[in-house]
Design an enzyme around this catalytic site. Structure first.
Site, mmCIF file in Angstrom:
data_model
loop_
_atom_site.group_PDB
_atom_site.id
_atom_site.type_symbol
_atom_site.label_atom_id
_atom_site.label_comp_id
_atom_site.label_asym_id
_atom_site.label_seq_id
_atom_site.Cartn_x
_atom_site.Cartn_y
_atom_site.Cartn_z
ATOM 1 N N HIS A 45 14.460 13.619 -0.976
ATOM 2 C CA HIS A 45 14.471 12.089 -0.516
ATOM 3 C C HIS A 45 13.833 11.250 -1.784
ATOM 4 O O HIS A 45 12.546 11.669 -2.082
ATOM 5 C CB HIS A 45 13.717 12.023 0.742
ATOM 6 C CG HIS A 45 13.270 10.778 0.862
ATOM 7 N ND1 HIS A 45 14.329 9.841 1.349
ATOM 8 C CD2 HIS A 45 11.942 10.142 1.322
ATOM 9 C CE1 HIS A 45 13.626 8.540 1.584
ATOM 10 N NE2 HIS A 45 12.466 8.831 1.453
ATOM 11 N N GLU A 47 16.610 3.890 10.404
ATOM 12 C CA GLU A 47 15.262 3.350 10.806
ATOM 13 C C GLU A 47 15.149 1.705 10.734
ATOM 14 O O GLU A 47 14.131 1.151 10.916
ATOM 15 C CB GLU A 47 14.343 3.919 10.007
ATOM 16 C CG GLU A 47 14.230 3.848 8.678
ATOM 17 C CD GLU A 47 13.080 4.573 8.063
ATOM 18 O OE1 GLU A 47 13.273 5.557 6.898
ATOM 19 O OE2 GLU A 47 11.794 3.996 8.162
ATOM 20 N N CYS A 105 13.013 8.330 7.561
ATOM 21 C CA CYS A 105 14.043 8.885 6.611
ATOM 22 C C CYS A 105 14.586 10.118 6.801
ATOM 23 O O CYS A 105 15.718 10.526 5.982
ATOM 24 C CB CYS A 105 13.438 8.547 5.029
ATOM 25 S SG CYS A 105 12.743 7.019 4.607
HETATM 26 N N1 CAA Z 1 3.958 1.937 -17.813
HETATM 27 C C1 CAA Z 1 4.089 3.194 -17.335
HETATM 28 N N2 CAA Z 1 3.607 3.675 -16.254
HETATM 29 C C2 CAA Z 1 2.862 2.669 -15.597
HETATM 30 C C3 CAA Z 1 2.487 1.394 -16.032
HETATM 31 C C4 CAA Z 1 3.126 1.152 -17.300
HETATM 32 N N3 CAA Z 1 2.868 -0.210 -17.768
HETATM 33 N N4 CAA Z 1 1.720 0.651 -15.158
HETATM 34 C C5 CAA Z 1 1.473 1.582 -14.041
HETATM 35 N N5 CAA Z 1 2.088 2.982 -14.349
HETATM 36 C C6 CAA Z 1 2.147 3.979 -13.526
HETATM 37 C C7 CAA Z 1 0.958 4.350 -12.982
HETATM 38 O O1 CAA Z 1 -0.064 5.047 -13.711
HETATM 39 C C8 CAA Z 1 1.458 5.222 -11.675
HETATM 40 O O2 CAA Z 1 1.911 6.508 -12.249
HETATM 41 P P1 CAA Z 1 1.217 7.822 -11.397
HETATM 42 O O3 CAA Z 1 1.986 7.730 -9.988
HETATM 43 O O4 CAA Z 1 1.704 8.961 -12.340
HETATM 44 O O5 CAA Z 1 -0.339 7.730 -11.052
HETATM 45 C C9 CAA Z 1 2.724 4.457 -11.299
HETATM 46 O O6 CAA Z 1 3.044 3.765 -12.497
HETATM 47 C C10 CAA Z 1 2.533 3.640 -10.022
HETATM 48 O O7 CAA Z 1 1.541 2.777 -10.156
HETATM 49 P P2 CAA Z 1 0.310 2.536 -9.100
HETATM 50 O O8 CAA Z 1 -0.335 3.725 -9.071
HETATM 51 O O9 CAA Z 1 -0.416 1.214 -9.422
HETATM 52 O O10 CAA Z 1 1.245 2.315 -7.677
HETATM 53 P P3 CAA Z 1 1.868 1.113 -7.408
HETATM 54 O O11 CAA Z 1 0.785 -0.038 -6.942
HETATM 55 O O12 CAA Z 1 3.007 0.693 -7.892
HETATM 56 O O13 CAA Z 1 2.372 1.553 -5.769
HETATM 57 C C11 CAA Z 1 3.548 2.949 -4.398
HETATM 58 C C12 CAA Z 1 3.410 2.713 -5.946
HETATM 59 C C13 CAA Z 1 2.321 3.379 -3.649
HETATM 60 C C14 CAA Z 1 4.387 4.109 -4.256
HETATM 61 C C15 CAA Z 1 4.297 1.855 -3.654
HETATM 62 O O14 CAA Z 1 5.269 1.536 -4.428
HETATM 63 C C16 CAA Z 1 4.475 2.240 -2.297
HETATM 64 O O15 CAA Z 1 3.650 1.896 -1.351
HETATM 65 N N6 CAA Z 1 5.594 2.034 -2.017
HETATM 66 C C17 CAA Z 1 6.399 2.504 -0.693
HETATM 67 C C18 CAA Z 1 5.841 3.804 0.123
HETATM 68 C C19 CAA Z 1 6.591 4.931 -0.505
HETATM 69 O O16 CAA Z 1 7.667 4.567 -1.095
HETATM 70 N N7 CAA Z 1 6.063 6.160 -0.562
HETATM 71 C C20 CAA Z 1 6.803 7.418 -1.082
HETATM 72 C C21 CAA Z 1 6.404 8.802 -0.272
HETATM 73 S S1 CAA Z 1 6.850 8.069 1.808
HETATM 74 C C22 CAA Z 1 8.458 8.186 1.768
HETATM 75 O O17 CAA Z 1 9.175 8.877 1.120
HETATM 76 C C23 CAA Z 1 9.274 7.799 2.907
HETATM 77 C C24 CAA Z 1 9.924 6.571 2.328
HETATM 78 O O18 CAA Z 1 11.119 6.303 1.922
HETATM 79 C C25 CAA Z 1 9.305 5.196 2.423
#
Ligand code: CAA
Length: 387
Positions: free
Chosen positions: A233, A79, A111
């Site tokens: 994945h 992609e 993906c």
């Molecule tokens: N210690 C331990 N854990 C912590 C922490 C700390 N100090 N601070 C935060 N966390 C945890 C949070 O509690 C959260 O846990 P949960 O998921 O259990 O709620 C986790 O860390 C993630 O933190 P946030 O909820 O604040 O999320 P983020 O801002 O880090 O964003 C994301 C996470 C939305 C996945 C982002 O990384 C993103 O947009 N990624 C790209 C999209 C993606 O990968 N999507 C996955 C599905 S789509 C797919 O699979 C296709 C693809 O390849 C893209």
């Protein structure tokens, strides 16, 4: 007749960015990345590396003269395409010295496309058992700087030789798909980085898993408890943990960590490599499971935003270990070097001048293949040893 994966390998660049350095840069707790998303590092391509060099590098150790001669199709799943018209696989075909009678095509559905390629390859070799198909999945996952997805970058290529009577994994003829028209992650042609609705994408991933599992069961799939391992994945390894718990809940069983964990090992250090990610997890499972998996079943869940998901499965073939390239993979990971933050940013921005269609790239890639220059809007690749 059994059809499936006869040989499999991956390639990654020689340098990575450590997520503890990203946490320090942002002034946040490093556990946010190591535990919250379950990632330690992500691989970064050099300016002279891309999906072509990573894909060709992954395939190189799989191809002796007789295998090359049997390959009549190269399916290149990606992609992060380099050209709106020409398939990246044509460069790979040239670099690897594949026969001119071998057809080449590029496949895209976020993906997911490597899974479609694998299924089509199995169907093809069932009709022509004396032939083989080379399936390559290669991607560079690059997100906007300073955004929530930056920590989930990565890159890599996986190559699989698909044939009849495979040595590693015989794919089951049944599987379960689910397709739904959504925008959770997408990249219009005028954008370098994708647009992503992160939380929605994670939700749709899990919902698609549930639908694909239902379809897999309806198609005569294996019961959950028959899987010795399940690969997912992995946009980041924590997503795999969530998926594993979700699937176990749907099947009414407990989510045993030993059925998941060996598949997460490589992903934690490589990051997301989109179309290659599920198959990197498969290699990780085969390389890192202490137990001999010969004769046992593996489940695989493929997800591509937009969205298509597929649950599939297969049986690991007795004696598969002698066909793995475990030492090569471990050495490739162990011999990498960390990037400073400024070096990471330089690579992230890409080579200056590439958009203008003219650029000469100094050698930085460690592998056999590299992008030497872009001249007159044409990409020119070289190999250190002539193919
Ligand atoms: N210690 C331990 N854990 C912590 C922490 C700390 N100090 N601070 C935060 N966390 C945890 C949070 O509690 C959260 O846990 P949960 O998921 O259990 O709620 C986790 O860390 C993630 O933190 P946030 O909820 O604040 O999320 P983020 O801002 O880090 O964003 C994301 C996470 C939305 C996945 C982002 O990384 C993103 O947009 N990624 C790209 C999209 C993606 O990968 N999507 C996955 C599905 S789509 C797919 O699979 C296709 C693809 O390849 C893209």
């Amino acid at each position: 007749m059994k059809t499936g994966i006869d040989k499999i390998s991956f390639a990654i660049p020689a340098r990575y960015f450590d997520l503890s350095a990203l946490a320090a840069q942002r002034g946040i707790d490093p556990a946010k990345f190591s535990r919250g998303i379950g990632q330690d590092r992500f691989a970064m391509p050099e300016h002279d590396e891309d999906i072509v060099t990573l894909g060709a590098e992954a395939a190189l150790p799989l191809l002796d003269a007789s295998t090359k001669n049997q390959i009549d199709t190269l399916l290149f799943a990606t992609e992060s395409g380099l050209d709106q018209s020409k398939a990246a696989g044509i460069h790979v075909h040239h670099l690897l010295g594949l026969p001119a009678r071998c057809r080449v095509v590029e496949m895209k559905q976020a993906c997911y496309s490597a899974t479609a390629a694998l299924q089509l390859a199995c169907a093809h070799v069932a009709r022509r058992p004396e032939r083989k198909v080379l399936v390559i999945a290669a991607d560079v996952a690059r997100y906007d700087l300073d955004g929530p997805a930056e920590a989930t970058q990565g890159c890599g290529g996986v190559a699989m030789v698909v044939g009849a009577d495979p040595a590693i994994l015989a794919l089951d003829p049944f599987s379960g798909c689910h397709t739904e028209d959504i925008y959770d992650f997408w990249r219009p042609p005028y954008r370098e980085t994708p647009l992503v609705d992160g939380k929605f994408s994670a939700l749709k991933y899990l919902q698609t898993l549930a639908h694909a599992w239902e379809a897999y069961q309806a198609d005569g799939g294996r019961p959950h408890e028959s899987f010795a391992r399940i690969c997912y994945h992995l946009p980041f390894s924590r997503m795999g943990e969530k998926a594993h718990r979700h699937l176990a809940g749907l099947a009414g069983v407990s989510a045993e960590a030993e059925r998941l964990d060996p598949g997460l090992t490589y992903a934690r250090d490589v990051g997301n490599c989109y179309s290659a990610s599920l198959y990197l997890s498969l290699i990780s499972t085969l390389d890192n499971s202490e137990e001999d998996l010969g004769g046992k079943a593996i489940g695989l869940f493929s997800y591509g935003s937009g969205a298509v998901g597929e649950m599939l499965s297969g049986e690991v073939q007795p004696g598969y270990r002698t066909h793995l390239l475990t030492e090569r993979h471990r050495t490739m990971l162990a011999e990498r070097k960390a990037l400073s933050h400024s070096a990471y940013l330089d690579l992230w921005h890409g080579p200056r001048g590439a958009q203008g269609g003219e650029i000469i790239l100094p050698q930085a890639a460690r592998g056999t293949f590299r992008l030497a220059r872009i001249h007159d809007h044409k990409r020119e690749y070289t190999s250190r040893t002539p193919a």
